[in-house]
Design a protein around this motif. Structure first.
Motif, PDB file in Angstrom:
ATOM      1  N   LYS A  68       0.447  -1.206   0.294  1.00  0.00           N
ATOM      2  CA  LYS A  68      -0.131  -0.194  -0.027  1.00  0.00           C
ATOM      3  C   LYS A  68       1.161   1.732   0.271  1.00  0.00           C
ATOM      4  O   LYS A  68       0.346   2.067  -0.242  1.00  0.00           O
ATOM      5  CB  LYS A  68      -0.706  -0.152   1.407  1.00  0.00           C
ATOM      6  N   GLN A  69       2.373   1.263   0.045  1.00  0.00           N
ATOM      7  CA  GLN A  69       3.277   2.285   0.419  1.00  0.00           C
ATOM      8  C   GLN A  69       2.898   3.417   1.025  1.00  0.00           C
ATOM      9  O   GLN A  69       3.208   4.766   1.143  1.00  0.00           O
ATOM     10  CB  GLN A  69       3.237   2.812  -0.634  1.00  0.00           C
ATOM     11  N   GLN A  70       2.525   2.801   2.532  1.00  0.00           N
ATOM     12  CA  GLN A  70       1.802   3.716   3.447  1.00  0.00           C
ATOM     13  C   GLN A  70       2.391   3.528   5.072  1.00  0.00           C
ATOM     14  O   GLN A  70       3.170   2.528   5.150  1.00  0.00           O
ATOM     15  CB  GLN A  70       0.037   3.519   3.358  1.00  0.00           C
ATOM     16  N   LEU A  99       7.881   3.044   6.436  1.00  0.00           N
ATOM     17  CA  LEU A  99       8.088   3.062   5.171  1.00  0.00           C
ATOM     18  C   LEU A  99       8.842   1.977   4.153  1.00  0.00           C
ATOM     19  O   LEU A  99      10.083   2.205   4.956  1.00  0.00           O
ATOM     20  CB  LEU A  99       7.859   4.709   5.127  1.00  0.00           C
TER      21      LEU A  99
END
Length: 212
Positions: free
Chosen positions: A18-20, A36
Motif C-alpha cells: 500500500k506504500q503507506q 515506510l
C-alpha cells in the motif's frame, strides 16, 4: 512453522504494498512501527502469489486480492480448473475486484518435437532425480518424461506443439498469462538461447493467433 511464516510474511507484504506507513506485529519476526519502504516504487507494485496446488493457498491469495499464479510443475494442467473457480468465487466473497490468473510450467522449444525432447531429457532427469533424492521421490525414467511432455506439465516440443498446449491450458484454466520456465537443470546456454528465440518469434505469435 512454514505455513505460519508464509502467512505472516504475506500479511506484512500486503500492507507494505500500500506504500503507506505500516505498524505491524506478528509472532515470528520483529514488529514494525510507522515504517515506510524506501525507496518507494513509482507506481503500484504488481505482485502475483504462486500456488502449488493447495486450496488453502488459493483462498489466501484471494483474501489479499492478489493475482494468482498456478505453479504447474507435474501432472496434467487439467487438474487445476477447480482452483481457478475457487479463486474467483473467493475474490467475490471477500469483496475484492477480479484479478488475473496465470500459470507457470517448465518447458523447452526446439525445431522439432524429437529434438526438443532429446535436448531436454538428460538435464531434466538430472534435475528431478537430484530433487527427488532430497525429498524422497523415486527416480524418474524416460517413460515419465514422455507422459509429462504429452499430457502433463512439460511444455516441450516444436513451436507448434508448445503453442497448442499453451492455448489448451489457457482456455481450460481461464488464464490471462502463461510463464514458461525455460531453464531446466544443466541445459547448455546455446540451447536456452535458441529456446527463448523460438518462444518469442514463433510460439507467442501462434498462441495469440489461436486465442484470437
Amino acid at each position: 512453522n512454514y505455513e505460519e511464516l508464509f502467512e505472516e510474511n504475506l500479511n506484512l507484504f500486503a500492507e507494505l504494498l500500500k506504500q503507506q506507513p505500516v505498524t505491524w506485529k506478528g509472532r515470528l519476526r520483529a514488529p514494525l512501527a510507522n515504517q515506510l519502504v524506501y525507496p518507494p516504487s513509482e507506481g503500484p507494485l504488481y505482485t502475483w502469489v504462486g500456488v502449488g496446488g493447495s486450496p488453502e493457498s488459493v483462498v489466501r491469495a484471494a483474501y489479499y486480492g492478489l493475482p494468482l499464479m498456478l505453479a504447474i510443475i507435474g501432472g496434467s494442467p487439467a487438474r487445476f480448473p477447480t482452483y481457478s473457480q475457487l479463486y474467483r468465487e473467493r475474490l467475490e466473497k471477500f469483496g475484492k475486484p477480479p484479478q488475473p490468473i496465470g500459470a507457470h510450467s517448465p518447458g523447452h522449444v526446439a525445431e522439432t518435437d524429437d529434438q526438443a525432447k532429446d535436448e531436454l531429457w538428460p538435464h531434466y532427469a538430472g534435475l528431478m532425480n537430484r530433487i527427488g533424492r532430497e525429498r524422497g521421490w523415486p527416480p524418474i525414467g524416460r517413460d515419465h518424461f514422455e507422459r509429462e511432455a504429452r499430457d502433463g506439465a512439460l511444455f516441450v516440443g516444436s513451436p507448434q506443439t508448445v503453442a497448442v498446449k499453451i492455448v489448451r491450458t489457457v482456455k481450460a484454466l481461464g488464464l490471462s498469462r502463461f510463464d514458461l520456465k525455460y531453464s531446466n537443470g544443466t541445459l547448455p546456454h546455446d540451447l536456452l538461447m535458441k529456446s527463448i528465440e523460438l518462444y518469442g518469434t514463433k510460439v507467442v505469435p501462434l498462441v495469440r493467433e489461436q486465442l484470437d
